[in-house]
Design an enzyme around this catalytic site. Sequence first.
Site, short mmCIF file in Angstrom:
data_model
loop_
_atom_site.label_atom_id
_atom_site.label_comp_id
_atom_site.label_asym_id
_atom_site.label_seq_id
_atom_site.Cartn_x
_atom_site.Cartn_y
_atom_site.Cartn_z
N ARG A 1 -22.75 49.52 -26.58
CA ARG A 1 -22.51 48.15 -27.04
C ARG A 1 -21.47 47.54 -26.12
NH1 ARG A 1 -21.19 43.61 -28.33
NH2 ARG A 1 -21.52 42.62 -30.33
N GLU B 1 -28.54 37.42 -32.33
CA GLU B 1 -29.36 38.55 -32.77
C GLU B 1 -30.85 38.35 -32.48
OE1 GLU B 1 -28.07 41.29 -33.68
OE2 GLU B 1 -26.05 40.64 -34.11
N ARG C 1 -21.79 54.01 -31.54
CA ARG C 1 -22.18 53.50 -30.23
C ARG C 1 -20.99 53.58 -29.28
NH1 ARG C 1 -24.38 47.69 -32.15
NH2 ARG C 1 -22.25 47.72 -32.95
#
Length: 131
Positions: free
Chosen positions: A22, A30, A72
């Site tokens: 990320r 999104e 992440r």
Amino acid sequence: MTRVVDGDTVHVRVAGRDETVRYIGMDTPETVKPNTPVQCFGKAASAANHRLVGGARVDLRLDAEPRDRYGRLLAYVYRRRDGLFVNAALVRDGFATILTIPPNVSHAGDLLSLERAARARRRGLWGACAA
């Protein structure tokens, strides 16, 4: 080699393992979040990220906190062939807004300046998604 998930997330091979990365310091609209509609300029941001790093070798630079609560890897992403700072390029060109989450703030000032310039010029989402 890099596989793009969306405008601010990629999969890369690190030490023989597939890692979800990320991008630090920025957020794109999104496109793949469950139960969330595709947001304005989301597909354009994903396409821009794909153009920048899809299939490319990248270098990752971590900040103070290496992972988020989802596991992440959090990183500043640089395209290996020419050193392009991908996070900054996406903000500069209006594909992303800044998202500063301490303690990962190494580039917060630079990214804020790039966002202000993009907003002033109505680049990318600043022009396309203005209410």
